[in-house]
Every structure is written in C-alpha cells, then in structure tokens.
Design a protein around this motif. Structure first.
Motif, PDB file in Angstrom:
ATOM      1  N   ILE A 426       0.857  -1.186   0.000  1.00 25.44           N
ATOM      2  CA  ILE A 426       0.000   0.000   0.000  1.00 25.44           C
ATOM      3  C   ILE A 426       0.896   1.240   0.000  1.00 25.44           C
ATOM      4  CG2 ILE A 426      -1.863   1.228   1.175  1.00 25.44           C
ATOM      5  CD1 ILE A 426      -2.636  -1.436   2.482  1.00 25.44           C
ATOM      6  N   PRO A 427       1.133   1.848  -1.165  1.00 26.91           N
ATOM      7  CA  PRO A 427       2.102   2.944  -1.264  1.00 26.91           C
ATOM      8  C   PRO A 427       1.841   4.113  -0.318  1.00 26.91           C
ATOM      9  CG  PRO A 427       1.548   2.127  -3.449  1.00 26.91           C
ATOM     10  CD  PRO A 427       0.617   1.448  -2.486  1.00 26.91           C
ATOM     11  N   THR A 428       0.585   4.558  -0.170  1.00 24.99           N
ATOM     12  CA  THR A 428       0.342   5.731   0.679  1.00 24.99           C
ATOM     13  C   THR A 428       0.670   5.443   2.139  1.00 24.99           C
ATOM     14  OG1 THR A 428      -2.000   5.109   0.867  1.00 24.99           O
ATOM     15  CG2 THR A 428      -1.427   6.728  -0.823  1.00 24.99           C
ATOM     16  N   PHE A 429       0.414   4.220   2.618  1.00 19.47           N
ATOM     17  CA  PHE A 429       0.803   3.834   3.970  1.00 19.47           C
ATOM     18  C   PHE A 429       2.320   3.774   4.081  1.00 19.47           C
ATOM     19  CE2 PHE A 429      -3.102   1.405   5.842  1.00 19.47           C
ATOM     20  CZ  PHE A 429      -3.882   2.518   5.600  1.00 19.47           C
ATOM     21  N   ASN A 430       2.955   3.093   3.134  1.00 20.92           N
ATOM     22  CA  ASN A 430       4.397   2.903   3.191  1.00 20.92           C
ATOM     23  C   ASN A 430       5.151   4.226   3.126  1.00 20.92           C
ATOM     24  OD1 ASN A 430       3.853   0.196   3.305  1.00 20.92           O
ATOM     25  ND2 ASN A 430       4.423  -0.235   1.195  1.00 20.92           N
ATOM     26  N   ASP A 431       4.688   5.141   2.266  1.00 19.50           N
ATOM     27  CA  ASP A 431       5.358   6.437   2.130  1.00 19.50           C
ATOM     28  C   ASP A 431       5.273   7.229   3.431  1.00 19.50           C
ATOM     29  OD1 ASP A 431       5.914   5.734  -0.450  1.00 19.50           O
ATOM     30  OD2 ASP A 431       4.374   7.003  -1.362  1.00 19.50           O
ATOM     31  N   ALA A 432       4.072   7.231   4.045  1.00 23.28           N
ATOM     32  CA  ALA A 432       3.892   7.977   5.294  1.00 23.28           C
ATOM     33  C   ALA A 432       4.736   7.385   6.414  1.00 23.28           C
ATOM     34  CB  ALA A 432       2.413   7.984   5.688  1.00 23.28           C
ATOM     35  N   LEU A 433       4.777   6.046   6.505  1.00 19.54           N
ATOM     36  CA  LEU A 433       5.568   5.393   7.554  1.00 19.54           C
ATOM     37  C   LEU A 433       7.067   5.602   7.333  1.00 19.54           C
ATOM     38  CD1 LEU A 433       3.545   2.058   7.902  1.00 19.54           C
ATOM     39  CD2 LEU A 433       3.676   3.912   9.566  1.00 19.54           C
ATOM     40  N   ALA A 434       7.502   5.561   6.066  1.00 19.10           N
ATOM     41  CA  ALA A 434       8.917   5.784   5.773  1.00 19.10           C
ATOM     42  C   ALA A 434       9.328   7.202   6.146  1.00 19.10           C
ATOM     43  CB  ALA A 434       9.185   5.514   4.292  1.00 19.10           C
ATOM     44  N   GLU A 439      12.076  10.780  10.189  1.00 23.66           N
ATOM     45  CA  GLU A 439      12.035  11.817  11.220  1.00 23.66           C
ATOM     46  C   GLU A 439      12.491  11.271  12.574  1.00 23.66           C
ATOM     47  OE1 GLU A 439       8.499  13.956  13.685  1.00 23.66           O
ATOM     48  OE2 GLU A 439       8.313  14.045  11.501  1.00 23.66           O
ATOM     49  N   ILE A 440      12.030  10.045  12.909  1.00 25.97           N
ATOM     50  CA  ILE A 440      12.413   9.440  14.196  1.00 25.97           C
ATOM     51  C   ILE A 440      13.931   9.269  14.277  1.00 25.97           C
ATOM     52  CG2 ILE A 440      12.300   7.308  15.561  1.00 25.97           C
ATOM     53  CD1 ILE A 440       9.403   7.007  14.545  1.00 25.97           C
ATOM     54  N   TYR A 441      14.514   8.729  13.203  1.00 22.98           N
ATOM     55  CA  TYR A 441      15.969   8.503  13.207  1.00 22.98           C
ATOM     56  C   TYR A 441      16.714   9.827  13.303  1.00 22.98           C
ATOM     57  CZ  TYR A 441      14.871   3.732  11.734  1.00 22.98           C
ATOM     58  OH  TYR A 441      14.393   2.457  11.680  1.00 22.98           O
ATOM     59  N   ALA A 442      16.231  10.864  12.603  1.00 24.37           N
ATOM     60  CA  ALA A 442      16.894  12.159  12.629  1.00 24.37           C
ATOM     61  C   ALA A 442      16.857  12.764  14.027  1.00 24.37           C
ATOM     62  CB  ALA A 442      16.238  13.103  11.624  1.00 24.37           C
ATOM     63  N   VAL A 443      15.716  12.668  14.686  1.00 24.22           N
ATOM     64  CA  VAL A 443      15.584  13.213  16.038  1.00 24.22           C
ATOM     65  C   VAL A 443      16.466  12.464  17.024  1.00 24.22           C
ATOM     66  CG1 VAL A 443      13.980  13.534  17.975  1.00 24.22           C
ATOM     67  CG2 VAL A 443      13.272  14.143  15.652  1.00 24.22           C
ATOM     68  N   GLN A 444      16.513  11.114  16.890  1.00 23.83           N
ATOM     69  CA  GLN A 444      17.337  10.321  17.780  1.00 23.83           C
ATOM     70  C   GLN A 444      18.829  10.621  17.606  1.00 23.83           C
ATOM     71  OE1 GLN A 444      16.085   6.372  16.774  1.00 23.83           O
ATOM     72  NE2 GLN A 444      14.503   6.305  18.364  1.00 23.83           N
ATOM     73  N   GLU A 445      19.252  10.857  16.354  1.00 23.19           N
ATOM     74  CA  GLU A 445      20.649  11.115  16.087  1.00 23.19           C
ATOM     75  C   GLU A 445      21.091  12.468  16.662  1.00 23.19           C
ATOM     76  OE1 GLU A 445      21.055   8.703  11.870  1.00 23.19           O
ATOM     77  OE2 GLU A 445      20.911  10.784  11.888  1.00 23.19           O
ATOM     78  N   ASP A 446      20.198  13.424  16.659  1.00 24.43           N
ATOM     79  CA  ASP A 446      20.531  14.777  17.101  1.00 24.43           C
ATOM     80  C   ASP A 446      20.373  14.969  18.610  1.00 24.43           C
ATOM     81  OD1 ASP A 446      21.092  15.378  14.524  1.00 24.43           O
ATOM     82  OD2 ASP A 446      19.157  16.340  14.106  1.00 24.43           O
ATOM     83  N   SER A 447      19.834  13.973  19.295  1.00 22.98           N
ATOM     84  CA  SER A 447      19.583  14.138  20.730  1.00 22.98           C
ATOM     85  C   SER A 447      20.774  13.693  21.569  1.00 22.98           C
ATOM     86  CB  SER A 447      18.336  13.345  21.131  1.00 22.98           C
ATOM     87  OG  SER A 447      18.526  11.975  20.891  1.00 22.98           O
TER      88      SER A 447
END
Length: 447
Positions: A426-434, A439-447
């Motif tokens: 389901i592309p719209t689900f997959n795109d939103a989750l990706a 964002e999660i990885y970026a926030v974790q890396e900067d914390s």
C-alpha cells in the motif's frame, strides 16, 4: 461459506474529486488512503445501489432499445424451461445500465439527501459462475420466486401483458445482479422487516449509539415531516445514516446459532462483557461486564459504544448479507485493532460480503498476515501458537484493496492494488511510515 454467484464492477465517472473509479466486487473489500478522498462517497453509493436499486425499475414498460431486447427474450422463452447464456444476461445488464443513466440524479439525491453530481455510473464486467435457470410452473402464485440463487421461477399463463412481462423482467434483472447480496425484488409484506439489505456502520457510531433516540426523532422529522421549502438543510442526514438509526430500533436479542462464534469472539476478546436490550418504544441498551455490573451505554468507554452496534446486529434477528464498516479501528488500541481485523476476516468467511474504509496500518497488516499464513510452510505450527483456525485465513482472490490518493493532483486517483498470497503493498501507507521513520531517526541522532 457459500460463494457469491455473480461478479461485476461498478464503474464511476466524475464523482466529487474522482475522475474515474472501477470497483470490482469481492467478499472482502478494503478502501484505504487519504482523508477526504472519496472513500465514503463510493461506500455510500455501493450501499445505495444494493439497498435502493430495486426502486429504480420503471412502473410502466419502456420502448427503449435495451428494455425491448429483454421483453423480446422473455416472450421468446415464455412457458419453457431454459438456462440463460451470457448473451441473454448482457441484455439485462444493458437494461439496468440504461435505468442508471436515466435515474442517476434521483439515486444520488436519495442516497445523499443532497444533489451530489455524478457523471456516469454503470455495471461492467458482469459474470456469473453458473448461468441462471428460468423455469415456468403452473402452481406459481406470483411473478417471480426462487428457492435458490441459480433458479428463477415464473407462473404459466396463456397470455402475458406487457405489465406482466415488466414485472418478470424486473425480478429477473435484480436477481441476476444481486441474488445473495441484498433483499429480493419481491419482499415480505411485513412492514419494517429487513430481508437481507446491506448494513452501513458509519464512522460516528459512538455518537449515534449515545444519542439515537434524539437523533432518530429529529432526523425523521427533518427528512420526512416537513416541506422541502421549510426544512432547508437543518437536521439532514444521508440515507445510510438514517438507515443505521432505524436499524438500532430493530435491535432485539434473538438466538442465531450460525453467528454465535462471532458473538462470542467480540464479547470475550473485545467487549469483555455482553449487551442486553429491553424492548420499549425504542430499545433500551445496557452493557453488562464480566463481573455482572450492568451499565447504560452513556457511562461506558468508547470501545464499548463502538462495538455495541456490530455485536447487537449479530445478536438480533436482523437479516443482512453485506456490511460496510467505516473506520473499524476508531477508538481502538492497536491490540484491539488487530482483534477487530480478525473479526472482520471471520465475518467475511462466515458468508457476508464485507467492505471497510480504513486508515489503520495495523488492520491491513493483519490482513497481510492472514494472506501469508494460508500458504506458510509452518502454517500448522503458527496457527497453534497464535490460536488461529481456518476461519481466520484469507485467500488472495477474495480480497480487493483500493487505494484513494489525491496528493499528486487536484483529482483523486483510485487504484486497484494487487493482492498476492504473500500480501499487499500500500504505497500511501508505506510512504507515510517511511517519512515518519526518517524523522524518528533524525531526532534520535541529534539528541
């Protein structure tokens, strides 16, 4: 589960933001994708076609080309048993499409209680797994009856009027299209009794369950009790919502052995209690916990009020062959969403046609799991571990998933996603989750 005899596609053009959509019937249909993209429009339209379609047939014989072809076929084959071939079936589909073209505005306004524009609506790709038999019986008392979905019977007469032929043709056409999915063309005269019409469960189930007595009175008054010029848009509801309110008034506990497994599943795994109905002018619904505490609905949690109409439908003597559930995940924790998905699969496997609109990746992941598990090399082991049985499994051919996407343009695109034995992408689900994971990885890396 008895398979549905007929398959067809609902072809739609220019409805809301949708330029075109083709919805092929399946035992389980899932509408996924963006908010405000038209999922409810098509759900309501399909409900309206199945529940109100019989009212579109004309009261007088037509001289239109499509109807005359049906009338000629009936006259040529009167008083002799015959099995319809694909050519004969297509005559009747063409006639129904002619009716839809003539009455689409009336149908849309009846469903939506508002003049919603639609460019085109018709039935395409009609196919029956077994051709319909037409028989003529001297002891028949009316113009159309059937004890099974593969045979229609008419009374023998020396001479048939055009009105007689119209009644038989209307019955035959409706039977071809919808036998086993909705109410028959000629229904029981007992007023208010449901004969198999589809059920619509709106997204706002909790609100309806808590205020049904006030809503029912005001909506019926607003929709049926005042002149058009007086009421304006005050108190209006769409016809599926009005039908849902009227459905609540028919809740009355009645033993239905064929649905006891579904009832037990909801009571034990989701409600953790039971519902009881006291019949009055309007039903008085109470929830009883596993500890024996009896409560009115308005002091229960939203989980209880969400499940209540589905559970009461199954516990009542209400006949239905198809059900549409908007947002079955509403108000549910992810674990309960998973259980709701399991219930939906079991409901479909019990013989009902089920359509859901959903934004829940949890529900769709469970559907993926049940597709994969059916052919998994460790199927028996995994089924035992998680407590599944055959009623929990899915066949790819019984599932259609439609993705509604309007991010790329002003128009909504409706795509029929491929369903395989190993699941659905389901592309719209997959795109939103990706995007969220990034964002999660970026926030974790900067914390």
């Amino acid at each position: 589960m008895k398979p549905r005899e007929q398959d067809w596609t609902l072809h739609i053009e220019r409805l809301g933001a949708m330029r075109q959509a083709d919805i092929a019937l399946a035992p389980l249909m899932c509408f996924v994708g963006d908010n405000n993209s038209g999922k409810s429009y098509i759900s309501m339209l399909l409900w309206g076609l199945l529940s109100q379609g019989m009212t579109l047939f004309p009261n007088r014989p037509s001289d239109g080309k499509a109807y005359v072809a049906c009338e000629q076929w009936m006259m040529q084959n009167q008083n002799r048993d015959i099995t319809m071939d694909a050519s004969a079936e297509q005559r009747y589909i063409a006639w129904f499409n002619e009716i839809l073209a003539q009455k689409k505005i009336k149908l849309m306004e009846k469903i939506f209680n508002y003049p919603i524009h639609i460019g085109k609506i018709e039935i395409e790709d009609f196919h029956r797994h077994h051709h319909l038999k037409v028989q003529w019986k001297s002891d028949a008392q009316r113009f159309g009856f059937s004890n099974d979905k593969n045979c229609v019977k008419f009374p023998v007469k020396d001479r048939y009027t055009r009105d007689d032929l119209l009644r038989m043709n209307s019955y035959l056409c409706w039977n071809l299209l919808t036998a086993g999915m909705t109410a028959p063309f000629f229904t029981n005269l007992l007023q208010g009794r449901r004969q198999g019409e589809p059920v619509y469960m709106p997204a706002s189930r909790t609100g309806f369950m808590l205020t049904y007595s006030q809503l029912l009175a005001s909506s019926l008054q607003a929709n049926f009790g005042e002149d058009e010029g007086d009421r304006g848009e005050r108190g209006r509801l769409t016809l599926p919502y009005i039908d849902f309110l009227q459905l609540i008034t028919k809740f009355e506990e009645k033993e239905k052995p064929q649905e006891q497994k579904l009832v037990r599943f909801l009571e034990e795994n989701m409600a953790q209690g039971a519902f009881h109905v006291k019949k009055d002018f309007l039903p008085q619904i109470r929830y009883e916990t596993d500890q024996g505490v009896s409560l009115p609905l308005y002091v229960t949690s939203s989980v209880i009020t969400e499940i209540a109409p589905i559970l009461l439908l199954l516990k009542s003597g209400i006949s239905f062959n198809a059900i549409i559930i908007e947002e079955p995940e509403a108000h549910l924790h992810p674990e309960l969403q998973r259980r709701m998905a399991r219930f939906i699969v079991q409901l479909m496997n019990s013989g009902k046609t089920v359509l859901i609109t959903t934004h829940s990746d949890t529900i769709m992941q469970h559907i993926n799991n049940m597709l994969k598990l059916r052919h998994h090399p460790r199927k028996a082991e995994l089924m035992e571990k998680w407590g599944y049985d055959e009623a929990d499994l899915l066949e790819a051919r019984k599932v259609h998933v439609y993705e509604f996407d309007h991010h790329t343009s002003a128009e909504t695109s409706v795509r029929d996603l491929k369903v395989y034995d190993d699941g659905i992408v389901i592309p719209t689900f997959n795109d939103a989750l990706a995007d969220f994971n990034e964002e999660i990885y970026a926030v974790q890396e900067d914390s």
